[in-house]
Write an enzyme that holds these catalytic residues in place. Structure first.
Site, PDB file in Angstrom:
ATOM      1  CE1 TYR A  16      49.035  47.046  30.594  1.00 14.81           C
ATOM      2  CE2 TYR A  16      50.258  44.883  31.641  1.00 14.81           C
ATOM      3  CZ  TYR A  16      48.990  45.365  31.006  1.00 14.81           C
ATOM      4  OH  TYR A  16      47.689  44.731  30.884  1.00 14.81           O
ATOM      5  CE  LYS A  37      45.408  42.933  31.182  1.00 14.84           C
ATOM      6  NZ  LYS A  37      44.873  43.876  31.707  1.00 14.84           N
ATOM      7  CG  ASN A  53      41.298  44.235  33.075  1.00 16.92           C
ATOM      8  OD1 ASN A  53      41.998  43.475  32.545  1.00 16.92           O
ATOM      9  ND2 ASN A  53      40.741  45.660  32.464  1.00 16.92           N
ATOM     10  CG  HIS A  63      46.997  44.339  26.783  1.00 16.60           C
ATOM     11  ND1 HIS A  63      47.213  45.589  26.932  1.00 16.60           N
ATOM     12  CD2 HIS A  63      47.685  44.277  25.466  1.00 16.60           C
ATOM     13  CE1 HIS A  63      47.633  46.133  26.291  1.00 16.60           C
ATOM     14  NE2 HIS A  63      48.101  45.021  25.152  1.00 16.60           N
ATOM     15  CD  GLU A  80      51.057  47.100  23.347  1.00 16.50           C
ATOM     16  OE1 GLU A  80      50.102  46.190  23.332  1.00 16.50           O
ATOM     17  OE2 GLU A  80      50.369  47.858  24.201  1.00 16.50           O
TER      18      GLU A  80
HETATM   19  P1  IDP Z   1      43.086  48.993  29.155  1.00 19.04           P
HETATM   20  O1  IDP Z   1      43.246  47.894  29.467  1.00 19.04           O
HETATM   21  O2  IDP Z   1      41.622  48.640  29.006  1.00 19.04           O
HETATM   22  O3  IDP Z   1      44.290  49.495  27.942  1.00 19.04           O
HETATM   23  P2  IDP Z   1      44.504  50.578  30.605  1.00 19.04           P
HETATM   24  O4  IDP Z   1      43.914  51.998  31.492  1.00 19.04           O
HETATM   25  O5  IDP Z   1      45.479  50.835  29.406  1.00 19.04           O
HETATM   26  O6  IDP Z   1      43.079  50.109  30.340  1.00 19.04           O
HETATM   27  O7  IDP Z   1      45.085  49.890  32.396  1.00 19.04           O
HETATM   28  C1  IDP Z   1      46.344  48.768  31.566  1.00 19.04           C
HETATM   29  C2  IDP Z   1      45.374  47.980  32.484  1.00 19.04           C
HETATM   30  O8  IDP Z   1      45.879  48.167  34.340  1.00 19.04           O
HETATM   31  C3  IDP Z   1      43.444  47.693  32.621  1.00 19.04           C
HETATM   32  O9  IDP Z   1      43.804  46.629  31.600  1.00 19.04           O
HETATM   33  C4  IDP Z   1      43.956  47.310  34.503  1.00 19.04           C
HETATM   34  O10 IDP Z   1      44.478  45.410  34.477  1.00 19.04           O
HETATM   35  C5  IDP Z   1      44.847  47.978  34.671  1.00 19.04           C
HETATM   36  N1  IDP Z   1      44.098  49.024  35.507  1.00 19.04           N
HETATM   37  C6  IDP Z   1      43.530  50.114  34.967  1.00 19.04           C
HETATM   38  N2  IDP Z   1      43.421  50.815  36.058  1.00 19.04           N
HETATM   39  C7  IDP Z   1      42.803  50.593  37.246  1.00 19.04           C
HETATM   40  C8  IDP Z   1      42.418  50.713  38.670  1.00 19.04           C
HETATM   41  O11 IDP Z   1      42.623  51.434  38.592  1.00 19.04           O
HETATM   42  N3  IDP Z   1      42.783  49.968  39.244  1.00 19.04           N
HETATM   43  C9  IDP Z   1      43.733  48.626  39.129  1.00 19.04           C
HETATM   44  N4  IDP Z   1      44.217  48.149  38.248  1.00 19.04           N
HETATM   45  C10 IDP Z   1      43.853  49.448  37.016  1.00 19.04           C
HETATM   46 MG    MG Z   2      45.938  50.023  27.698  1.00 17.81          MG
END
Ligand code: IDP
Ligand code: MG
Length: 160
Positions: free
Chosen positions: A60, A20, A123, A126, A137
């Site tokens: 997303y 990212k 984080n 992805h 994807e």
């Molecule tokens: P993942 O990336 O571990 O699969 P997902 O639930 O698919 O997690 O969420 C996609 C992305 O959305 C996360 O990696 C993060 O960047 C963002 N995200 C998820 N939950 C939150 C939140 O509660 N606050 C802010 N960003 C979030």
């Molecule tokens: Mg995800």
């Protein structure tokens, strides 16, 4: 003969991995690629790319109803990302383990997020959550001809 036959029946999956914008800005591209490379998966696609709002929203789309969705789209489009396709038996689940929990503070040490990040909204990486989404994807982020089929010389040293 039989083990080879059984091995050849094992399903080879593809996953979409993306560094990212924060990972690119923080100079973590090489470190993140290394984790997958050293593990023994096969890189089949790789590019630095500035994505559009439309592409980020499509990627997303399952999170469209979440309160953080607009911020997530701003984050993903805030700078270039590194798009990757990786292939291997069990690559989707294994890559999710290498990446670690969504919240980096909950991610185990030794995982990418556990070692390199502190907040869910930053984080760094992805990874697809299922083989179906891996295919979806990769098709979304790569054009035809950008994904390469090849046989690494190390293949027989990685799998019997
Ligand atoms: P993942 O990336 O571990 O699969 P997902 O639930 O698919 O997690 O969420 C996609 C992305 O959305 C996360 O990696 C993060 O960047 C963002 N995200 C998820 N939950 C939150 C939140 O509660 N606050 C802010 N960003 C979030
Ligand atoms: Mg995800």
């Amino acid at each position: 003969f039989l083990p080879h036959l059984i091995a050849s029946l094992e399903q080879v999956d593809q996953t979409y991995i993306m560094v990212k914008p924060d990972g690119v800005q923080r100079g973590l591209v090489g470190e993140i690629i290394s984790r997958f490379e050293k593990k023994g998966f096969k890189l089949t696609g790789l590019k630095l790319f500035q994505c559009s709002k439309e592409l980020a929203e499509e990627h997303y789309k399952d999170l469209k109803q979440k309160s953080f969705f607009p911020k997530l789209i701003d984050y993903i489009t805030s700078g270039p990302v590194v798009c990757m396709a990786w292939e291997g038996v069990g690559v989707v689940a294994s890559a999710r383990k290498l990446i670690g929990a969504t919240d980096p503070l909950q991610a185990e040490p030794g995982t990418i997020r556990g070692d390199l990040a502190v907040q869910t909204g930053r984080n760094v990486v992805h990874g697809s959550d299922s083989p179906e989404n891996g295919k979806r994807e990769i098709a979304l982020w790569f054009k035809e001809g950008e994904v390469c089929e090849w046989t690494p010389v190390q293949a027989p040293w990685l799998r019997e």
